[in-house]
Design a protein around this motif. Structure first.
Motif, PDB file in Angstrom:
ATOM      1  N   MET A   1      25.556  42.784  36.149  1.00 46.21           N
ATOM      2  CA  MET A   1      26.108  41.762  37.031  1.00 46.21           C
ATOM      3  C   MET A   1      26.499  42.369  38.377  1.00 46.21           C
ATOM      4  SD  MET A   1      26.527  38.631  36.995  1.00 46.21           S
ATOM      5  CE  MET A   1      27.447  37.222  37.398  1.00 46.21           C
ATOM      6  N   LYS A   2      26.996  43.597  38.330  1.00 40.63           N
ATOM      7  CA  LYS A   2      27.396  44.271  39.563  1.00 40.63           C
ATOM      8  C   LYS A   2      26.194  44.494  40.477  1.00 40.63           C
ATOM      9  CE  LYS A   2      30.182  48.143  41.112  1.00 40.63           C
ATOM     10  NZ  LYS A   2      30.949  49.310  40.719  1.00 40.63           N
ATOM     11  N   VAL A   3      25.056  44.823  39.888  1.00 43.92           N
ATOM     12  CA  VAL A   3      23.834  45.040  40.660  1.00 43.92           C
ATOM     13  C   VAL A   3      23.383  43.727  41.297  1.00 43.92           C
ATOM     14  CG1 VAL A   3      21.399  45.677  40.477  1.00 43.92           C
ATOM     15  CG2 VAL A   3      23.117  46.995  39.252  1.00 43.92           C
ATOM     16  N   PHE A   4      23.452  42.632  40.528  1.00 50.28           N
ATOM     17  CA  PHE A   4      23.057  41.322  41.058  1.00 50.28           C
ATOM     18  C   PHE A   4      23.977  40.913  42.203  1.00 50.28           C
ATOM     19  CE2 PHE A   4      22.934  36.593  40.858  1.00 50.28           C
ATOM     20  CZ  PHE A   4      21.585  36.438  41.176  1.00 50.28           C
ATOM     21  N   LYS A   5      25.278  41.151  42.040  1.00 53.83           N
ATOM     22  CA  LYS A   5      26.244  40.839  43.099  1.00 53.83           C
ATOM     23  C   LYS A   5      25.905  41.615  44.371  1.00 53.83           C
ATOM     24  CE  LYS A   5      30.885  41.953  44.459  1.00 53.83           C
ATOM     25  NZ  LYS A   5      32.023  42.771  44.155  1.00 53.83           N
ATOM     26  N   HIS A   6      25.632  42.882  44.239  1.00 53.34           N
ATOM     27  CA  HIS A   6      25.288  43.706  45.392  1.00 53.34           C
ATOM     28  C   HIS A   6      23.985  43.218  46.035  1.00 53.34           C
ATOM     29  CE1 HIS A   6      24.967  47.166  48.011  1.00 53.34           C
ATOM     30  NE2 HIS A   6      23.747  47.388  47.549  1.00 53.34           N
ATOM     31  N   PHE A   7      23.006  42.879  45.191  1.00 52.88           N
ATOM     32  CA  PHE A   7      21.719  42.393  45.677  1.00 52.88           C
ATOM     33  C   PHE A   7      21.872  41.093  46.461  1.00 52.88           C
ATOM     34  CE2 PHE A   7      17.845  39.817  44.765  1.00 52.88           C
ATOM     35  CZ  PHE A   7      16.949  40.540  45.533  1.00 52.88           C
ATOM     36  N   VAL A   8      22.647  40.151  45.916  1.00 51.89           N
ATOM     37  CA  VAL A   8      22.841  38.839  46.552  1.00 51.89           C
ATOM     38  C   VAL A   8      23.517  38.981  47.915  1.00 51.89           C
ATOM     39  CG1 VAL A   8      24.193  36.700  46.358  1.00 51.89           C
ATOM     40  CG2 VAL A   8      22.832  37.496  44.441  1.00 51.89           C
ATOM     41  N   ALA A 158      22.631  30.978  40.673  1.00 52.46           N
ATOM     42  CA  ALA A 158      23.433  32.150  40.278  1.00 52.46           C
ATOM     43  C   ALA A 158      23.853  32.937  41.517  1.00 52.46           C
ATOM     44  CB  ALA A 158      22.646  33.030  39.318  1.00 52.46           C
ATOM     45  N   ALA A 159      22.938  33.079  42.472  1.00 51.47           N
ATOM     46  CA  ALA A 159      23.267  33.803  43.706  1.00 51.47           C
ATOM     47  C   ALA A 159      24.377  33.077  44.468  1.00 51.47           C
ATOM     48  CB  ALA A 159      22.029  33.935  44.588  1.00 51.47           C
ATOM     49  N   LEU A 160      24.307  31.762  44.527  1.00 48.09           N
ATOM     50  CA  LEU A 160      25.357  30.985  45.185  1.00 48.09           C
ATOM     51  C   LEU A 160      26.704  31.182  44.491  1.00 48.09           C
ATOM     52  CD1 LEU A 160      26.401  28.762  47.138  1.00 48.09           C
ATOM     53  CD2 LEU A 160      25.620  27.093  45.442  1.00 48.09           C
ATOM     54  N   VAL A 161      26.708  31.079  43.177  1.00 50.78           N
ATOM     55  CA  VAL A 161      27.952  31.230  42.411  1.00 50.78           C
ATOM     56  C   VAL A 161      28.529  32.628  42.594  1.00 50.78           C
ATOM     57  CG1 VAL A 161      28.922  31.291  40.080  1.00 50.78           C
ATOM     58  CG2 VAL A 161      27.384  29.432  40.751  1.00 50.78           C
ATOM     59  N   LEU A 165      32.122  33.460  44.278  1.00 49.41           N
ATOM     60  CA  LEU A 165      33.156  34.145  43.496  1.00 49.41           C
ATOM     61  C   LEU A 165      33.513  35.520  44.051  1.00 49.41           C
ATOM     62  CD1 LEU A 165      32.078  33.221  39.860  1.00 49.41           C
ATOM     63  CD2 LEU A 165      33.898  32.206  41.247  1.00 49.41           C
ATOM     64  N   ASN A 166      32.605  36.116  44.772  1.00 48.15           N
ATOM     65  CA  ASN A 166      32.836  37.465  45.300  1.00 48.15           C
ATOM     66  C   ASN A 166      32.816  37.446  46.823  1.00 48.15           C
ATOM     67  OD1 ASN A 166      32.794  39.141  42.766  1.00 48.15           O
ATOM     68  ND2 ASN A 166      30.891  37.997  42.580  1.00 48.15           N
ATOM     69  N   ARG A 167      33.533  36.504  47.381  1.00 44.44           N
ATOM     70  CA  ARG A 167      33.556  36.339  48.838  1.00 44.44           C
ATOM     71  C   ARG A 167      33.869  37.654  49.521  1.00 44.44           C
ATOM     72  NH1 ARG A 167      37.122  32.165  52.431  1.00 44.44           N
ATOM     73  NH2 ARG A 167      36.224  32.816  54.416  1.00 44.44           N
ATOM     74  N   LYS A 168      33.054  37.937  50.500  1.00 42.67           N
ATOM     75  CA  LYS A 168      33.183  39.199  51.230  1.00 42.67           C
ATOM     76  C   LYS A 168      33.644  38.915  52.641  1.00 42.67           C
ATOM     77  CE  LYS A 168      30.312  43.273  51.036  1.00 42.67           C
ATOM     78  NZ  LYS A 168      28.975  43.747  50.953  1.00 42.67           N
TER      79      LYS A 168
END
Length: 168
Positions: A1-8, A158-161, A165-168
């Motif tokens: 999940m961390k990799v997907f978050k970084h990718f998105v 999933a990318a939107l969610v 959820l991980n607003r930067k």
């Protein structure tokens, strides 16, 4: 999940979306111009939705550092994918003889955006709807698009969610 978050949240996500879009357009044009499979109106409309997705992804790439603009780009991409899924689904229904609607030769472009006149080798309707050619493993192009775009919608949502959820 961390990799997907970084990718998105990286430019690679939007570049990948652009690449997938160009890949879809390339396959369509290969079938049309190399394999001599004439496009129907649904094929052309699917190409337009794919082009919209490419444009949205390009915009997403340029605004990726701005949270609200990025969220709008995600939503617009999901909208383009839903439009593509709709055209693909109708093409599949036509192919299976389960669609009662009309499928003519007019792509329905507005007079201010006559893509079929500007780019006839890409957006001109050549035939009536009826079937889609085989892709791979016994899948027709209609089936392949329905399955593939469904997966892309899941990834885009999933990318939107993840992005929200991980607003930067």
């Amino acid at each position: 999940m961390k990799v997907f978050k970084h990718f998105v949240q990286s430019p690679l996500y939007w570049i990948a979306v652009v690449a997938v879009g160009f890949g879809l357009e390339g396959v369509a044009l290969f079938y049309q111009h190399v394999l001599n499979e004439p496009p129907c109106v649904l094929c052309i409309q699917a190409r337009v939705w794919t082009l919209v997705g490419i444009i949205v992804a390009g915009l997403g790439l340029t605004v990726r550092k701005f949270f609200y603009a990025r969220i709008l780009a995600h939503l617009a991409l999901i909208g383009a994918l839903i439009g593509l899924l709709n055209r693909s689904w109708i093409a599949l229904l036509v192919e299976r003889g389960q669609y009662d609607g009309q499928c003519g030769m007019d792509p329905g472009f507005p007079t201010w955006l006559p893509l079929d006149s500007w780019f006839p080798n890409v957006f001109e309707v050549w035939t009536m709807c009826g079937y889609t050619p085989n892709l791979i493993a016994g899948l027709s192009m209609g089936e392949g698009l329905v399955y593939g775009v469904s997966v892309l919608i899941v990834i885009a949502v999933a990318a939107l969610v993840v992005d929200i959820l991980n607003r930067k």
